[in-house]
Design an enzyme around this catalytic site. Structure first.
Site, PDB file in Angstrom:
ATOM      1  N   CYS A 118       0.819  -1.222   0.000  1.00 32.98           N
ATOM      2  CA  CYS A 118       0.000   0.000   0.000  1.00 32.98           C
ATOM      3  C   CYS A 118       0.850   1.270   0.000  1.00 32.98           C
ATOM      4  O   CYS A 118       0.397   2.328  -0.431  1.00 32.98           O
ATOM      5  CB  CYS A 118      -0.925   0.001   1.209  1.00 32.98           C
ATOM      6  N   HIS A 261      -4.333   6.552   4.134  1.00 31.26           N
ATOM      7  CA  HIS A 261      -4.593   5.310   3.399  1.00 31.26           C
ATOM      8  C   HIS A 261      -6.045   4.899   3.606  1.00 31.26           C
ATOM      9  O   HIS A 261      -6.578   4.991   4.712  1.00 31.26           O
ATOM     10  CB  HIS A 261      -3.644   4.219   3.905  1.00 31.26           C
ATOM     11  N   ASN A 291     -10.167  -0.767  -0.168  1.00 29.77           N
ATOM     12  CA  ASN A 291      -8.723  -0.578  -0.098  1.00 29.77           C
ATOM     13  C   ASN A 291      -8.112  -1.005  -1.433  1.00 29.77           C
ATOM     14  O   ASN A 291      -8.147  -2.176  -1.783  1.00 29.77           O
ATOM     15  CB  ASN A 291      -8.184  -1.427   1.062  1.00 29.77           C
TER      16      ASN A 291
HETATM   17  N1  COA Z   1     -18.411 -10.655   7.578  1.00 34.65           N
HETATM   18  C1  COA Z   1     -18.866 -11.104   8.745  1.00 34.65           C
HETATM   19  N2  COA Z   1     -18.063 -11.505   9.743  1.00 34.65           N
HETATM   20  C2  COA Z   1     -16.736 -11.436   9.528  1.00 34.65           C
HETATM   21  C3  COA Z   1     -16.188 -10.969   8.330  1.00 34.65           C
HETATM   22  C4  COA Z   1     -17.100 -10.566   7.330  1.00 34.65           C
HETATM   23  N3  COA Z   1     -16.661 -10.100   6.147  1.00 34.65           N
HETATM   24  N4  COA Z   1     -14.836 -11.007   8.424  1.00 34.65           N
HETATM   25  C5  COA Z   1     -14.548 -11.481   9.641  1.00 34.65           C
HETATM   26  N5  COA Z   1     -15.683 -11.760  10.320  1.00 34.65           N
HETATM   27  C6  COA Z   1     -15.840 -12.273  11.646  1.00 34.65           C
HETATM   28  C7  COA Z   1     -14.631 -13.039  12.115  1.00 34.65           C
HETATM   29  O1  COA Z   1     -14.689 -14.354  11.641  1.00 34.65           O
HETATM   30  C8  COA Z   1     -14.771 -12.952  13.610  1.00 34.65           C
HETATM   31  O2  COA Z   1     -15.677 -13.939  14.017  1.00 34.65           O
HETATM   32  P1  COA Z   1     -15.420 -14.781  15.380  1.00 34.65           P
HETATM   33  O3  COA Z   1     -15.431 -13.752  16.456  1.00 34.65           O
HETATM   34  O4  COA Z   1     -16.589 -15.703  15.396  1.00 34.65           O
HETATM   35  O5  COA Z   1     -14.103 -15.437  15.168  1.00 34.65           O
HETATM   36  C9  COA Z   1     -15.461 -11.621  13.849  1.00 34.65           C
HETATM   37  O6  COA Z   1     -15.964 -11.211  12.562  1.00 34.65           O
HETATM   38  C10 COA Z   1     -14.563 -10.540  14.385  1.00 34.65           C
HETATM   39  O7  COA Z   1     -13.339 -10.571  13.711  1.00 34.65           O
HETATM   40  P2  COA Z   1     -12.202  -9.561  14.079  1.00 34.65           P
HETATM   41  O8  COA Z   1     -10.990  -9.920  13.294  1.00 34.65           O
HETATM   42  O9  COA Z   1     -12.072  -9.425  15.523  1.00 34.65           O
HETATM   43  O10 COA Z   1     -12.846  -8.178  13.556  1.00 34.65           O
HETATM   44  P3  COA Z   1     -12.236  -6.768  13.622  1.00 34.65           P
HETATM   45  O11 COA Z   1     -13.126  -5.868  14.358  1.00 34.65           O
HETATM   46  O12 COA Z   1     -10.779  -6.767  13.977  1.00 34.65           O
HETATM   47  O13 COA Z   1     -12.318  -6.317  12.082  1.00 34.65           O
HETATM   48  C11 COA Z   1     -10.942  -6.145  10.134  1.00 34.65           C
HETATM   49  C12 COA Z   1     -11.637  -7.084  11.085  1.00 34.65           C
HETATM   50  C13 COA Z   1     -10.192  -6.988   9.107  1.00 34.65           C
HETATM   51  C14 COA Z   1     -11.950  -5.270   9.457  1.00 34.65           C
HETATM   52  C15 COA Z   1      -9.954  -5.255  10.930  1.00 34.65           C
HETATM   53  O14 COA Z   1      -9.164  -6.048  11.777  1.00 34.65           O
HETATM   54  C16 COA Z   1      -9.043  -4.461  10.033  1.00 34.65           C
HETATM   55  O15 COA Z   1      -9.471  -3.609   9.289  1.00 34.65           O
HETATM   56  N6  COA Z   1      -7.723  -4.688  10.126  1.00 34.65           N
HETATM   57  C17 COA Z   1      -6.787  -3.975   9.291  1.00 34.65           C
HETATM   58  C18 COA Z   1      -6.889  -4.476   7.897  1.00 34.65           C
HETATM   59  C19 COA Z   1      -6.166  -3.625   6.936  1.00 34.65           C
HETATM   60  O16 COA Z   1      -6.231  -2.438   7.007  1.00 34.65           O
HETATM   61  N7  COA Z   1      -5.470  -4.268   6.019  1.00 34.65           N
HETATM   62  C20 COA Z   1      -4.786  -3.619   4.983  1.00 34.65           C
HETATM   63  C21 COA Z   1      -3.595  -2.892   5.491  1.00 34.65           C
HETATM   64  S1  COA Z   1      -2.830  -2.072   4.176  1.00 34.65           S
END
Ligand code: COA
Length: 334
Positions: A118, A261, A291
């Site tokens: 990114c 970003h 993203n």
């Molecule tokens: N739809 C529904 N549920 C989903 C899902 C989706 N698309 N993706 C994940 N889940 C579920 C998971 O399986 C998890 O379930 P569980 O509790 O039964 O295991 C639950 O949602 C919570 O997951 P968690 O990882 O704790 O969610 P979060 O609040 O951290 O959000 C992201 C997940 C990926 C949105 C967040 O961590 C994030 O944005 N991280 C940074 C990602 C990023 O910016 N990447 C690029 C960097 S350049």
């Protein structure tokens, strides 16, 4: 060496390209076990663009680049350097930038790619600014372009809802113009964190034991430890934003617009809180595009420019974070 010791460099033009096909959260609900409510509340993303099958990264990059050249009022023959930031190149070689050079007819340019995920566009800005500032070259075309749809596991709800395709570009030129002056850039890397965001089994490393057993991660697709990435993103972006603000001799409260970003609205909010800035100072378009990795900041800069969300005299901070881990920031006076 601080940029103030080099010749001045300014952003002379911007451009972007988004593929036609819109993939909404409602359509994703039919593909994986997810919901519009989950995606919007956890990320802020409502839709993303998906490139056509025949559309390559260099196709999208070339359109964005030509738009940036038109905006800058220079021809492709005047370009000395083309850098494409991408993790989804047309092929492993030649560089996607070589295809862009060919498509634009920019035959006087040196062309190569940067692999900084990114952060690729702002890594390119750092390199091009240094080369122009040192008097080695005149006109540079920096591009962020991605076809992330090609490296997503469309059965993995953890990742496939987050990303999209697109391209953005900017022209950098030497000169003391009052608009678009690049006052500072910073780039950084932490290779200790390679494990939390990657495309395993896509290169020469032996099969990745960390990832193979995980259900839903197809070979050659994005693997991400979301929470870890989130945590590092907030710290790295806050620190690099403050770094370029200090390098430019600005105060944080004077920053008119932060173009962060476009990964997750909650990450943007967390940075905003740490910088103690009001909500309206943060430029956000991730709701429309998700993203787009290296393209995200470049698309956002072009949109902010064309919609007059940034205007002459505004102190603008660009800040990004990506796999590697990598991060980068720039302070630009519009
Ligand atoms: N739809 C529904 N549920 C989903 C899902 C989706 N698309 N993706 C994940 N889940 C579920 C998971 O399986 C998890 O379930 P569980 O509790 O039964 O295991 C639950 O949602 C919570 O997951 P968690 O990882 O704790 O969610 P979060 O609040 O951290 O959000 C992201 C997940 C990926 C949105 C967040 O961590 C994030 O944005 N991280 C940074 C990602 C990023 O910016 N990447 C690029 C960097 S350049």
């Amino acid at each position: 060496m601080p940029l103030s010791k080099l010749n001045p460099v300014y952003i002379a033009g911007t451009g972007s390209y988004l593929p036609e096909k819109i993939l909404s959260n409602a359509e994703l609900e039919k593909m994986v076990d997810t919901s519009d409510e989950w995606i919007v509340s956890r990320t802020g993303i409502k839709a993303r663009r998906i490139a056509a099958e025949h559309e390559s990264t260099s196709d999208m990059a070339s359109i964005a680049a030509q738009r940036a050249l038109d905006d800058a009022g220079i021809t492709a023959e005047e370009v000395d350097l083309i850098i494409v930031g991408t993790i989804t190149p047309d092929m492993s070689f030649p560089a996607t930038a070589c295809y862009v050079q060919q498509k634009l007819g920019a035959h006087n340019a040196v062309a190569y790619d940067i692999s900084a995920a990114c952060s690729g566009f702002l890594y390119a800005m750092n390199i091009a600014t240094a080369q122009i500032g040192a008097g080695l070259i005149k006109n540079a075309l920096i591009i962020g372009a991605e076809k992330l749809s090609s490296i997503l596991d469309w059965t993995d709800r953890n990742t496939c809802v987050l990303f999209g395709d697109g391209a953005g570009a900017a022209v950098l030129r030497p000169g003391n113009e009052s608009t678009g002056r690049v006052h500072a850039t910073r780039i950084g890397t932490d290779g200790r964190q390679t494990g939390i965001l990657k495309v395993p089994n896509s290169g020469t490393a032996t099969l990745d034991p960390e990832v193979q057993p995980v259900e839903g991660n197809a070979t050659g697709t994005i693997y991400m430890a979301g929470r870890e990435v989130f945590r590092h993103a907030v710290t790295a972006m806050k620190e690099s934003a403050l770094g370029v603000i200090a390098d430019a001799g600005w105060k944080t409260e004077d920053v008119a617009r932060v173009i962060p970003h476009q990964a997750n609205l909650r990450i943007i909010d967390a940075i905003r809180e740490r910088l103690n800035l009001p909500k309206e100072r943060m430029f956000v378009n991730l709701d429309k595009y998700g993203n787009t990795s290296a393209a995200a900041i470049a698309i956002a800069l072009d949109e902010a420019n064309k919609t007059k969300s940034i205007v002459r005299g505004d102190k603008v901070v660009l800040v990004v974070f990506g796999a590697g881990l990598t991060w980068a920031a720039a302070a630009v006076e519009w």
